[in-house]
Design a protein around this motif. Structure first.
Motif, PDB file in Angstrom:
ATOM      1  N   GLU A  40       0.890  -1.210   0.108  1.00  0.00           N
ATOM      2  CA  GLU A  40      -0.276   0.067  -0.212  1.00  0.00           C
ATOM      3  C   GLU A  40       0.767   1.316  -0.042  1.00  0.00           C
ATOM      4  O   GLU A  40       0.561   2.206  -0.754  1.00  0.00           O
ATOM      5  N   SER A  41       1.878   1.491   0.540  1.00  0.00           N
ATOM      6  CA  SER A  41       2.804   2.547   0.840  1.00  0.00           C
ATOM      7  C   SER A  41       3.326   2.947  -0.613  1.00  0.00           C
ATOM      8  O   SER A  41       3.267   3.859  -1.026  1.00  0.00           O
ATOM      9  N   ALA A  42       3.851   1.512  -1.238  1.00  0.00           N
ATOM     10  CA  ALA A  42       4.250   1.876  -2.666  1.00  0.00           C
ATOM     11  C   ALA A  42       3.170   2.422  -3.644  1.00  0.00           C
ATOM     12  O   ALA A  42       3.372   3.217  -4.605  1.00  0.00           O
ATOM     13  N   GLY A  47       0.936   7.448  -6.544  1.00  0.00           N
ATOM     14  CA  GLY A  47      -0.184   8.292  -6.649  1.00  0.00           C
ATOM     15  C   GLY A  47      -1.508   7.738  -6.616  1.00  0.00           C
ATOM     16  O   GLY A  47      -2.597   8.304  -7.056  1.00  0.00           O
ATOM     17  N   HIS A  48      -1.540   6.461  -6.150  1.00  0.00           N
ATOM     18  CA  HIS A  48      -2.715   5.736  -6.256  1.00  0.00           C
ATOM     19  C   HIS A  48      -3.471   5.899  -4.816  1.00  0.00           C
ATOM     20  O   HIS A  48      -2.843   6.440  -4.113  1.00  0.00           O
ATOM     21  N   PRO A  52      -4.003  -0.714  -6.383  1.00  0.00           N
ATOM     22  CA  PRO A  52      -4.867  -1.015  -7.693  1.00  0.00           C
ATOM     23  C   PRO A  52      -4.981  -2.553  -8.013  1.00  0.00           C
ATOM     24  O   PRO A  52      -4.298  -3.574  -7.520  1.00  0.00           O
ATOM     25  N   VAL A  53      -6.243  -2.924  -8.488  1.00  0.00           N
ATOM     26  CA  VAL A  53      -6.599  -4.031  -9.099  1.00  0.00           C
ATOM     27  C   VAL A  53      -5.700  -4.484 -10.352  1.00  0.00           C
ATOM     28  O   VAL A  53      -5.794  -3.742 -11.301  1.00  0.00           O
ATOM     29  N   PRO A  54      -5.096  -5.603 -10.227  1.00  0.00           N
ATOM     30  CA  PRO A  54      -4.458  -5.854 -11.445  1.00  0.00           C
ATOM     31  C   PRO A  54      -5.484  -6.373 -12.505  1.00  0.00           C
ATOM     32  O   PRO A  54      -6.501  -6.607 -12.326  1.00  0.00           O
ATOM     33  N   PRO A  55      -5.145  -6.129 -14.009  1.00  0.00           N
ATOM     34  CA  PRO A  55      -5.996  -6.266 -14.910  1.00  0.00           C
ATOM     35  C   PRO A  55      -6.974  -7.652 -15.141  1.00  0.00           C
ATOM     36  O   PRO A  55      -8.095  -7.200 -15.324  1.00  0.00           O
ATOM     37  N   THR A  56      -6.489  -8.635 -14.650  1.00  0.00           N
ATOM     38  CA  THR A  56      -7.352  -9.817 -14.867  1.00  0.00           C
ATOM     39  C   THR A  56      -8.130 -10.254 -13.653  1.00  0.00           C
ATOM     40  O   THR A  56      -8.707 -11.140 -13.534  1.00  0.00           O
ATOM     41  N   LYS A  93     -12.170   2.949 -15.587  1.00  0.00           N
ATOM     42  CA  LYS A  93     -11.899   3.734 -14.534  1.00  0.00           C
ATOM     43  C   LYS A  93     -10.895   2.875 -13.486  1.00  0.00           C
ATOM     44  O   LYS A  93     -11.184   1.348 -13.588  1.00  0.00           O
ATOM     45  N   MET A  94     -10.014   3.150 -12.661  1.00  0.00           N
ATOM     46  CA  MET A  94      -9.317   2.324 -11.942  1.00  0.00           C
ATOM     47  C   MET A  94     -10.126   1.946 -10.755  1.00  0.00           C
ATOM     48  O   MET A  94     -11.028   2.605 -10.554  1.00  0.00           O
ATOM     49  N   VAL A  95      -9.635   0.609 -10.424  1.00  0.00           N
ATOM     50  CA  VAL A  95     -10.520   0.053  -9.082  1.00  0.00           C
ATOM     51  C   VAL A  95      -9.165  -0.199  -8.279  1.00  0.00           C
ATOM     52  O   VAL A  95      -8.174  -0.608  -8.470  1.00  0.00           O
ATOM     53  N   TYR A  96      -9.665  -0.151  -6.945  1.00  0.00           N
ATOM     54  CA  TYR A  96      -8.853  -0.336  -5.874  1.00  0.00           C
ATOM     55  C   TYR A  96      -9.271  -1.270  -4.624  1.00  0.00           C
ATOM     56  O   TYR A  96     -10.506  -1.177  -4.532  1.00  0.00           O
ATOM     57  N   ALA A  97      -8.573  -1.442  -3.843  1.00  0.00           N
ATOM     58  CA  ALA A  97      -8.637  -2.421  -2.547  1.00  0.00           C
ATOM     59  C   ALA A  97      -9.814  -1.431  -1.871  1.00  0.00           C
ATOM     60  O   ALA A  97      -9.692  -0.302  -1.597  1.00  0.00           O
TER      61      ALA A  97
END
Length: 148
Positions: A40-42, A47-48, A52-56, A93-97
């Motif tokens: 999460e720190s990385a 800037g996230h 983030p959710v990996p593509p698949t 759109k980006m998706v996140y934890a």
């Protein structure tokens, strides 16, 4: 057996929360080396707003929401005779934890090839956020092998 009259039929609807532990596990399982996908720190430093959710990953999450076995049963397909033919993703759109997502899967197309020996079913899934905005479109094609 799925029929052309099944086009447009909703196969499943459901919600799922994207869990950070599952994202970390998934990222390591697919060999992802970019730390934004498991640290999460990385991710924040890059800037996230979170991991983030990996593509698949959405395809896997949809499989759980829809209950893949239930889908095959509803389509009257024999698991022993099917192959995964194709899959495609379109991200909006980006998706996140931590995000809560809605999944709706429907039959997009049904057709045969090789004089009916190959039976194809195309499914499309709309993935939306809690505000109803589409974040991704998933498309998957399966083929059932048939005897003469």
């Amino acid at each position: 057996m799925a029929e052309p009259t099944d086009i447009g039929t909703i196969l499943s609807r459901g919600a799922a929360t994207v869990e950070s532990g599952r994202l970390r596990f998934f990222s390591k399982a697919i060999g992802e080396s970019d730390p934004i996908y498991f640290d999460e720190s990385a991710a924040l430093d890059a800037g996230h707003r979170g991991i983030p959710v990996p593509p698949t990953f959405l395809f896997c999450l949809n499989g759980e929401v829809s209950g893949a076995g239930n889908t095959l049963s509803r389509l009257k397909l024999d698991l022993a005779r099917i192959l995964h033919a194709e899959q495609a993703f379109s991200y909006k759109k980006m998706v996140y934890a931590g995000d809560v997502l809605q999944f709706e899967t429907k039959v997009a197309d049904v057709y045969d090839k090789k004089d009916g020996q190959l039976h194809f079913v195309v499914m499309e899934t709309a993935v939306s956020d809690v505000d109803g905005h589409v974040v991704a479109q998933l498309r998957s094609t399966i083929v059932e092998r048939r005897n003469g």
